[in-house]
Design an enzyme around this catalytic site. Sequence first.
Site, mmCIF file in Angstrom:
data_model
loop_
_atom_site.group_PDB
_atom_site.id
_atom_site.type_symbol
_atom_site.label_atom_id
_atom_site.label_comp_id
_atom_site.label_asym_id
_atom_site.label_seq_id
_atom_site.Cartn_x
_atom_site.Cartn_y
_atom_site.Cartn_z
ATOM 1 N N GLY A 10 0.812 -1.222 0.000
ATOM 2 C CA GLY A 10 0.000 0.000 0.000
ATOM 3 C C GLY A 10 0.836 1.258 0.000
ATOM 4 O O GLY A 10 1.683 1.462 -0.861
ATOM 5 N N THR A 11 0.599 2.104 0.997
ATOM 6 C CA THR A 11 1.232 3.426 1.038
ATOM 7 C C THR A 11 2.734 3.374 1.290
ATOM 8 O O THR A 11 3.413 4.381 1.125
ATOM 9 C CB THR A 11 0.575 4.327 2.101
ATOM 10 N N LEU A 12 3.268 2.217 1.669
ATOM 11 C CA LEU A 12 4.716 2.079 1.856
ATOM 12 C C LEU A 12 5.454 1.778 0.541
ATOM 13 O O LEU A 12 6.676 1.877 0.478
ATOM 14 C CB LEU A 12 5.031 0.969 2.872
ATOM 15 N N GLU A 75 1.499 1.336 11.124
ATOM 16 C CA GLU A 75 0.572 0.221 10.923
ATOM 17 C C GLU A 75 -0.194 -0.172 12.185
ATOM 18 O O GLU A 75 -0.991 -1.107 12.151
ATOM 19 C CB GLU A 75 1.333 -0.998 10.374
#
Length: 125
Positions: A10-12, A75
């Site tokens: 995802g956003t990582l 997270e």
Amino acid sequence: MTQKLLCVYGTLKTNQSNHHYLKHSKLLGDHKTSPEFTMYSMGGFPAVCKEGDTSIHCEVYEVNEKDLPGIYRLEGYTGTKDHPNNWYDCVDVETEYGRAEMFVFKTKPNKSIIKSGVWTRKSNH
């Protein structure tokens, strides 16, 4: 220095909003998990649950211990699997780079499913 393999989806990921959390870590390459997950659109980020039949498209990183605390905070993960305070938990996935941890959502969200297993901020699912 301790190294850990992390499978991110995802956003990582590269060119996504939270990629800077991996600034001391090394990208090993792309990976597609076995088809045993479901990916959900949570709006600005995805969530993956352990049950399902979707392969998740990830990037695998060798994560430096300097980066780990920030990633865990992001997270909502205490660093201990199955801890009651975790927002996400971790599962081990086998990759071509070795066994990696991947964050999975602890509860099944009532959100739209991303059947492709591919998430980007600009995706319309």
